[in-house]
Design a protein around this motif. Sequence first.
Motif, PDB file in Angstrom:
ATOM      1  N   MET A  15      68.801 -58.921  -1.684  1.00 14.30           N
ATOM      2  CA  MET A  15      69.347 -60.235  -1.296  1.00 14.30           C
ATOM      3  C   MET A  15      69.528 -61.118  -2.543  1.00 14.30           C
TER       4      MET A  15
ATOM      5  N   GLN B 119      69.080 -65.139  -2.558  1.00 12.13           N
ATOM      6  CA  GLN B 119      67.892 -65.832  -2.055  1.00 12.13           C
ATOM      7  C   GLN B 119      67.155 -66.644  -3.102  1.00 12.13           C
TER       8      GLN B 119
ATOM      9  N   ARG C 109      60.308 -75.117  18.213  1.00  9.58           N
ATOM     10  CA  ARG C 109      59.379 -74.001  18.389  1.00  9.58           C
ATOM     11  C   ARG C 109      59.312 -73.108  17.163  1.00  9.58           C
ATOM     12  N   SER C 110      60.333 -73.174  16.323  1.00  5.32           N
ATOM     13  CA  SER C 110      60.347 -72.318  15.131  1.00  5.32           C
ATOM     14  C   SER C 110      59.505 -72.884  14.004  1.00  5.32           C
TER      15      SER C 110
ATOM     16  N   GLY D 119      56.769 -70.664  12.329  1.00  4.38           N
ATOM     17  CA  GLY D 119      57.137 -69.576  11.433  1.00  4.38           C
ATOM     18  C   GLY D 119      58.099 -70.007  10.350  1.00  4.38           C
TER      19      GLY D 119
ATOM     20  N   ARG E 204      63.737 -70.663   3.400  1.00  2.47           N
ATOM     21  CA  ARG E 204      64.450 -69.575   2.714  1.00  2.47           C
ATOM     22  C   ARG E 204      65.896 -69.934   2.453  1.00  2.47           C
TER      23      ARG E 204
ATOM     24  N   TRP F 271      70.370 -72.921   7.934  1.00  2.00           N
ATOM     25  CA  TRP F 271      69.440 -72.368   8.912  1.00  2.00           C
ATOM     26  C   TRP F 271      69.731 -72.925  10.307  1.00  2.00           C
TER      27      TRP F 271
ATOM     28  N   THR G  98      72.912 -71.607  11.700  1.00  2.00           N
ATOM     29  CA  THR G  98      72.777 -70.200  12.092  1.00  2.00           C
ATOM     30  C   THR G  98      72.158 -70.108  13.486  1.00  2.00           C
TER      31      THR G  98
ATOM     32  N   HIS H 250      74.042 -68.660  16.858  1.00  2.00           N
ATOM     33  CA  HIS H 250      73.453 -67.640  17.735  1.00  2.00           C
ATOM     34  C   HIS H 250      73.446 -68.092  19.198  1.00  2.00           C
TER      35      HIS H 250
ATOM     36  N   TRP I 121      74.249 -58.390  11.015  1.00  2.00           N
ATOM     37  CA  TRP I 121      72.986 -59.012  10.645  1.00  2.00           C
ATOM     38  C   TRP I 121      72.836 -58.960   9.138  1.00  2.00           C
ATOM     39  N   ASN I 122      72.546 -60.047   8.543  1.00  2.00           N
ATOM     40  CA  ASN I 122      72.210 -60.011   7.120  1.00  2.00           C
ATOM     41  C   ASN I 122      70.769 -60.483   6.985  1.00  2.00           C
ATOM     42  N   GLY I 123      70.364 -60.686   5.749  1.00  2.00           N
ATOM     43  CA  GLY I 123      68.967 -61.060   5.521  1.00  2.00           C
ATOM     44  C   GLY I 123      68.589 -62.334   6.253  1.00  2.00           C
ATOM     45  N   LEU I 124      69.490 -63.310   6.190  1.00  2.00           N
ATOM     46  CA  LEU I 124      69.182 -64.604   6.801  1.00  2.00           C
ATOM     47  C   LEU I 124      68.969 -64.449   8.305  1.00  2.00           C
ATOM     48  N   ASP I 125      69.860 -63.700   8.938  1.00  2.00           N
ATOM     49  CA  ASP I 125      69.735 -63.498  10.373  1.00  2.00           C
ATOM     50  C   ASP I 125      68.437 -62.787  10.723  1.00  2.00           C
TER      51      ASP I 125
ATOM     52  N   GLU J 159      65.695 -62.754   9.047  1.00  2.00           N
ATOM     53  CA  GLU J 159      64.574 -63.671   8.874  1.00  2.00           C
ATOM     54  C   GLU J 159      64.531 -64.678  10.012  1.00  2.00           C
ATOM     55  N   LEU J 160      65.711 -65.123  10.399  1.00  2.00           N
ATOM     56  CA  LEU J 160      65.794 -66.092  11.491  1.00  2.00           C
ATOM     57  C   LEU J 160      65.239 -65.480  12.766  1.00  2.00           C
ATOM     58  N   ILE J 161      65.668 -64.261  13.031  1.00  2.00           N
ATOM     59  CA  ILE J 161      65.236 -63.602  14.251  1.00  2.00           C
ATOM     60  C   ILE J 161      63.732 -63.406  14.232  1.00  2.00           C
ATOM     61  N   GLU J 162      63.221 -63.041  13.051  1.00  2.00           N
ATOM     62  CA  GLU J 162      61.764 -62.901  12.952  1.00  2.00           C
ATOM     63  C   GLU J 162      61.081 -64.193  13.347  1.00  2.00           C
ATOM     64  N   SER J 163      61.570 -65.309  12.773  1.00  2.00           N
ATOM     65  CA  SER J 163      60.861 -66.552  13.060  1.00  2.00           C
ATOM     66  C   SER J 163      61.082 -66.979  14.505  1.00  2.00           C
ATOM     67  N   LEU J 164      62.256 -66.648  15.056  1.00  2.00           N
ATOM     68  CA  LEU J 164      62.491 -66.988  16.464  1.00  2.00           C
ATOM     69  C   LEU J 164      61.603 -66.147  17.367  1.00  2.00           C
TER      70      LEU J 164
ATOM     71  N   LEU K 269      58.793 -64.870  16.615  1.00  2.00           N
ATOM     72  CA  LEU K 269      57.441 -65.394  16.464  1.00  2.00           C
ATOM     73  C   LEU K 269      57.275 -66.634  17.326  1.00  2.00           C
ATOM     74  N   ALA K 270      58.310 -67.483  17.276  1.00  2.00           N
ATOM     75  CA  ALA K 270      58.242 -68.722  18.040  1.00  2.00           C
ATOM     76  C   ALA K 270      58.205 -68.447  19.542  1.00  2.00           C
ATOM     77  N   GLU K 271      58.988 -67.459  19.983  1.00  2.00           N
ATOM     78  CA  GLU K 271      58.992 -67.117  21.397  1.00  2.00           C
ATOM     79  C   GLU K 271      57.588 -66.754  21.844  1.00  2.00           C
TER      80      GLU K 271
END
Lengths: 201, 169
Positions: free
Chosen positions: A1, A4, A69-70, A73, A77, A83, A86, A90, B128-132, B134-139, B141-143
């Motif tokens: 990446m 980043q 809620r995010s 975490g 970044r 962010w 994005t 989604h 999906w790229n890195g940002l997505d 990472e976003l999904i990970e944090s989402l 986690l949040a869920e």
Amino acid sequence: MTMQTPLRRNAAFDPDVRLMLAFKRGEKAAFEELLRRHFRRVLNFVYRFVGRRDIAEELTHEIFLKVYRSAAGYEPRAAFRTWLLTIAKHLALNELRRRAHDGSSLEAMESTPAGRAPAAPSDPSPPAEEQLIRRERIAAVRAAIDALPENQRLAVILRRYEELSYGEIAAILGTSEKAVKSLLHRAKEHLRRELTPWVEK
Amino acid sequence: MKCKDIRTLLSLYIDDALDEIGRERVAAHLGDCADCRREAEILSKTWAMLGELDEIEPSPSYLSRFYARLAERRPGDAPWVEAFRGFSFRRYLLPALAAACLVVVIGIGVVQVQLKIADQGRHTAVSWNGLDLELIESLELAENLELIHVLEFLPDLEVIQALDGMETS
Ligand SMILES: [Zn+2]
């Protein structure tokens, strides 16, 4: 990446990232500040993408609930707006796909009063004919944007209204800058075809 | 350069997205070619016309509506919440939260693997790229953290902080 490292460094200077981190530490006022700073902008981003005011309002609330809620975490970044948009992308895409899947198309309810934005109250009321032409032009723009494929529509909105760089748009769409240029090129060709009669008058 | 080649560069030209060489070439061509000049003019006018689209204002009560939603979404009124009341947070819930964390971490691993698999099959421009990721990970986690919102007697951020502390320690 490769992108980043600079993003990570810049993120520390992003006032919105600071607010998000403050909220993560427990300062509720920081979240409210983020709401005040970004709600309107996200609302308009979603509105331009989905074309319906009522859906846009709903989705914008959902987007900020997601942000809320995010916080747990959250790591800086990327720039906060990248962010945030994005997340917005989604949820808006999910909603469009859900509606397409359920068969509850957006157009089916297009004529509901809530679907049309009221004229800004500050508008001095122009003569009726002028107002009619203005409304027709807006409807033409709306239709031309709505006819774009999702990716192109997103690229156009992010560039024309959010005034983001190609790099930021690429990050939000999860693609390369080159692909963004190509999306925008195709979108502009489409818009030119659809809107030429209006600019030649 | 031929008109045909110039036309493919015009949309980037009017957006000031060409490098210096490209910009100079297009500008030179436009100086000589009325047809392409006209085309450039229409392209920028139609792009400018997008600015006429209406902007909307949030409803005046958007802040209170947001907080109302937030309160409503926290499943604090679920019947089994009552069972949690009166429990000591440190004695009973910390181990439970630690276990929940483990589940979340494993869950993220699974999601990542699934996304990688999904990624291989993807040919669309938007992937999906890195940002997505990472976003999904944090989402994700949040869920999973939403479960914790059930503990209405605790301010949610304290729980989050506690989780953060456990993850790092
Ligand atoms: Zn030419």
